[in-house]
Design a protein around this motif. Structure first.
Motif, PDB file in Angstrom:
ATOM      1  N   UNK A 181      46.625  39.299  35.450  1.00 35.43           N
ATOM      2  CA  UNK A 181      45.164  39.315  35.554  1.00 35.43           C
ATOM      3  C   UNK A 181      44.660  39.166  36.990  1.00 35.43           C
ATOM      4  N   UNK A 235      45.829  46.236  34.651  1.00 35.60           N
ATOM      5  CA  UNK A 235      47.167  45.675  34.502  1.00 35.60           C
ATOM      6  C   UNK A 235      47.724  46.101  33.170  1.00 35.60           C
ATOM      7  N   UNK A 285      45.261  40.000  29.315  1.00 34.28           N
ATOM      8  CA  UNK A 285      44.285  39.262  30.116  1.00 34.28           C
ATOM      9  C   UNK A 285      44.616  37.773  30.124  1.00 34.28           C
ATOM     10  N   UNK A 301      32.456  35.004  37.715  1.00 35.92           N
ATOM     11  CA  UNK A 301      32.808  36.379  37.404  1.00 35.92           C
ATOM     12  C   UNK A 301      32.947  37.212  38.677  1.00 35.92           C
ATOM     13  N   UNK A 329      36.063  36.059  40.595  1.00 37.40           N
ATOM     14  CA  UNK A 329      37.286  36.664  40.041  1.00 37.40           C
ATOM     15  C   UNK A 329      37.412  38.122  40.467  1.00 37.40           C
ATOM     16  N   UNK A 330      36.298  38.864  40.418  1.00 34.33           N
ATOM     17  CA  UNK A 330      36.378  40.286  40.778  1.00 34.33           C
ATOM     18  C   UNK A 330      36.772  40.464  42.248  1.00 34.33           C
ATOM     19  N   UNK A 332      31.981  32.782  31.017  1.00 37.09           N
ATOM     20  CA  UNK A 332      31.825  32.444  32.435  1.00 37.09           C
ATOM     21  C   UNK A 332      32.486  31.105  32.764  1.00 37.09           C
ATOM     22  N   UNK A 387      36.187  31.483  32.844  1.00 33.10           N
ATOM     23  CA  UNK A 387      36.577  32.096  34.119  1.00 33.10           C
ATOM     24  C   UNK A 387      36.538  31.084  35.265  1.00 33.10           C
ATOM     25  N   UNK A 401      28.958  42.194  29.756  1.00 33.90           N
ATOM     26  CA  UNK A 401      29.299  40.886  30.329  1.00 33.90           C
ATOM     27  C   UNK A 401      29.303  40.928  31.859  1.00 33.90           C
ATOM     28  N   UNK A 449      38.793  36.709  26.545  1.00 33.35           N
ATOM     29  CA  UNK A 449      39.780  36.227  27.521  1.00 33.35           C
ATOM     30  C   UNK A 449      41.228  36.456  27.138  1.00 33.35           C
ATOM     31  N   UNK A 450      41.533  36.747  25.882  1.00 34.20           N
ATOM     32  CA  UNK A 450      42.927  37.020  25.533  1.00 34.20           C
ATOM     33  C   UNK A 450      43.142  38.428  25.008  1.00 34.20           C
ATOM     34  N   UNK A 451      42.092  39.246  25.002  1.00 36.86           N
ATOM     35  CA  UNK A 451      42.173  40.552  24.353  1.00 36.86           C
ATOM     36  C   UNK A 451      43.292  41.407  24.941  1.00 36.86           C
TER      37      UNK A 451
END
Lengths: 596, 103
Positions: free
Chosen positions: A195, A200, A204, A446, A449-450, A500, A503, B42, B54-56
């Motif tokens: 992730x 990837x 996730x 978010x 992370x991006x 959020x 994350x 989102x 988050x785990x998909x």
């Protein structure tokens, strides 16, 4: 604030193949076992995605395959397999781990055959038993009735007392409550860190949580620069992350093509025999990525940063044969759609994307880390594959899970009581978890992370560049110091499944593994296996036959090195051009052609 | 790029009495899944949306993204989106928030 409390002998973190096998091994020995997973048992993590659910294989040496009553190869041996793994891992492998792997593989193979989830051999292979990730999970589910399962719970931090592991704190993603686990020992089995990238091939869920929490309590991370990046679909969006193209290409003997935006075959300059060997082994992952990145950097890529995989010149009979040999291709809607696209002559845009992380938590052959009471298993560990994984990771997760489970039970025997974590630890974790939720303004988790993902996309690509990595490390250090403490969950303060907030909690893990990976890649001033540096394009056995080690020292991420554990094969010396090393190694593989 | 209307169920049982649908306008491209659309909302429109994210696995394997899409329970990652849609939780029982159900 109250905590849901759990007391257990062994706490396993993660519910892919490694976690389940570890829990099963420990539960068999009559100790209390608790397994925490951030999602659902068996469906979280990358295990279920192995082989894209139609050709996951578990490998066993060909001779032992014969002993299992399947079509193996009596002339194969564990020694020969060992030699291949080490030579093709470019001698960076921990040889004690490789030996444990080839030695224990038959036991794992037998378990799977006995539980009825093996459907014979993969066509053309004398080592690969055909199964699926879901099959492997199914074979382990039965052993979970003696295990306390805690789902939807992400472990945030491990707890210490007198420098040894005494438990962990978990975060329930559904209601935002905290769990306190007191345990005699902990097994980390949380998978890779896929992730960190935008696209990837993996789950996730794999955000480097285990590596990062282990690092925070003093565990060593090794070979973090080694990341396997095969061509994976980046477009159409619906199939993003799917490794289907390289798998189907292997099945049709490497006859698919990779085209640039002008329709030119980018692999034209290579010997077809080399391409065939590469396509039918794990080698395509290393071999193709660098070529693709090169084409894209020359401005000849597609609109989504990749090149185009097509089978328009492959006779459709070959795809029909593939469907007959791999019934899974006809079972699942997305696979069916992708096969029919290829039959129509359509293409997928593919680009190098992470599929496997060779590096991770340093373990010995008992799956012990350097932190007393902490064990690790599966993809979150490092060392087995050296600088290039060439055999099945499914076999790895099951073997290491099994060993970690048994070792943890042994360790438990020496621990009389559950210990109390050091004062203030649990409270510090609570503050850390709630910090971003309680802030009123700050940095969006978010977007944070991006930006991390963008750094990984650019700097941890197949071809690395020293100066670019150096700058990225500085950027990361600034983000860690200035922005991470200012993360703020602003869209909603709800404690129920707040994406959020999740994350924000994961952010430090992502940052930790990216930084560890970049620092390792920058430190390794040579090119080896999946790690290629345009500014250091030689494989330097004289200077770099050693692990780059990442460890926490007085709150700083320190880079050091450890020697490679050598038990059987002496690595070569000298330095050599990287491309030449790769081509020479592939050519030696042609001798093994009958295997493929 | 074509834009569609996505009607999305929103409900936080911890402090609301009942749920409501909220409409988002989303640009779509060919061969985009419902999960891609939720990710788009989102990341670009409304980060407060609770959906199984988050785990998909995005492969139709983990089952996390099982949602009610136009009245029918299906996996969001496997469902192509073509025109306006309505998305709700797969069941109202054990609803955590919005589209997330404890299962």
């Amino acid at each position: 604030l109250s905590y849901e409390k759990y007391e257990t002998d062994v706490l396993v973190i993660g519910s892919g193949g490694a976690g389940l096998r570890a829990a099963a091994a420990a539960a068999e020995k009559d100790v209390d076992v608790t397994l925490a997973t951030k999602g659902k048992i068996g469906s979280t993590g990358s295990t279920i995605m192995a082989g894209e659910d139609f050709c996951a294989d578990v490998e066993v040496d060909g001779k032992s395959v014969c002993d299992l009553g399947l079509a193996g190869d009596p002339d194969d041996s564990k020694e020969r397999w060992f030699h291949e793994i080490v030579a093709q891992g470019f001698y960076l492998n921990e040889q004690n781990l490789v030996w444990a792997y080839v030695q224990n593989a038959p036991r794992i193979g037998k378990e799977l055959v006995d539980s009825g989830v093996v459907e014979g051999m993969e066509p053309g292979s004398t080592r690969a038993l055909r199964t699926t990730g879901r099959g492997i999970i199914k074979s382990l589910r039965g052993a979970m009735h003696d295990v306390k399962l805690v789902e939807d719970t992400m472990i945030v931090d491990l707890l210490l007392s007198n420098s040894r592991i005494v438990g962990a704190v978990g975060f329930n993603v559904n209601d935002g409550t905290l769990d306190l686990f007191k345990a005699k020992t902990v097994i980390v089995a949380t998978g890779g860190f896929h992730y960190i990238y935008t696209v990837f091939c993996g789950s996730r869920a794999c955000s480097g949580d285990g590596q990062s929490m282990a690092y925070r309590v003093g565990a060593k991370l090794i070979d973090m620069e080694m990341i396997t990046t095969p061509p994976v679909i980046v477009y159409p969006l619906k199939y993003r992350g799917n490794a289907f193209p390289i798998i189907i290409n292997a099945i049709v003997g490497g006859k698919g093509q990779l085209l640039d935006k002008d329709g030119t075959n980018i692999l034209e300059r290579y010997d077809p025999k080399v391409l065939k060997v590469v396509a039918s082994t794990e080698w395509d992952k290393l071999f193709l990525s660098k070529t693709i990145q090169n084409v894209v950097e020359q401005g000849l890529g597609g609109p989504h940063g990749g090149v185009f995989f097509t089978m328009k010149d492959v006779p459709s009979t070959l795809l029909e044969k593939a469907e007959a040999e791999f019934p899974g291709l006809r079972g699942k809607a997305d696979l069916k759609e992708m096969v029919s696209m290829l039959k129509k002559g359509d293409s997928f845009e593919v680009a190098p994307c992470v599929e496997y992380c060779e590096g991770g938590i340093k373990i010995n052959e008992k799956c012990e880390t350097n932190v007393p009471g902490l064990f690790a298993a599966g993809e979150c560990t490092g060392g087995l594959w050296g600088s290039n994984r060439v055999s099945a990771a499914t076999t790895e997760m099951l073997i290491e899970g099994l060993i970690a489970g048994e070792s943890a039970v042994e360790y438990c025997k020496g621990i009389a009581d559950l210990f109390v974590p050091e004062v203030g630890q649990v409270d510090r974790v609570r503050k850390k978890v709630f910090r971003a939720l309680e802030r009123t303004n700050g940095v969006s988790p978010l977007h944070f992370r991006k930006r991390l993902q963008k750094i990984a996309d650019e700097c941890l690509s197949p071809t690395r560049k020293g100066p670019q990595m150096e700058e990225a490390i500085r950027t990361l250090e600034r983000m860690e110091k200035e922005e991470m403490p200012a993360l703020c969950v602003s869209s909603t303060k709800s404690r129920s499944y707040n994406n959020e907030w999740i994350e924000a909690i994961q952010a430090e893990n992502l940052l930790c593994v990216i930084k560890a990976s970049l620092k390792s890649a920058f430190e390794r001033r040579e090119s080896r296996g999946v790690h290629y540096r345009s500014d250091c394009p030689r494989t330097d056995n004289a200077g770099w036959l050693k692990h780059v080690v990442i460890a926490k020292e007085s709150d700083q991420m320190k880079v050091t090195s450890d020697p490679v554990t050598i038990t059987k094969i002496r690595p070569p010396g000298g330095t050599e051009d990287y491309e030449k090393v790769i081509m020479d190694t592939i050519k030696t593989m042609e001798n093994y052609e009958k295997f493929w | 790029m074509r834009r569609i209307k996505v009607k999305c169920f929103r409900f936080d049982p911890s402090h609301e009495k009942q749920g409501k649908y909220k409409v988002y306008e989303v640009p779509v491209e060919p061969q985009m899944s419902v999960l891609d659309v939720l990710d788009y909302i989102y990341e670009n429109v409304d980060a407060s949306l609770a959906y199984p994210r988050c785990n998909a696995c995005n492969r139709g394997l983990c089952g996390d993204c099982n949602l009610k899409i136009d009245g029918k329970a299906q996996l969001a990652c496997q469902c192509s989106i073509e025109s306006d849609i309505e998305i709700g939780p797969v069941s109202m029982r054990n609803l955590v928030r919005d589209l997330v159900v404890r299962r």
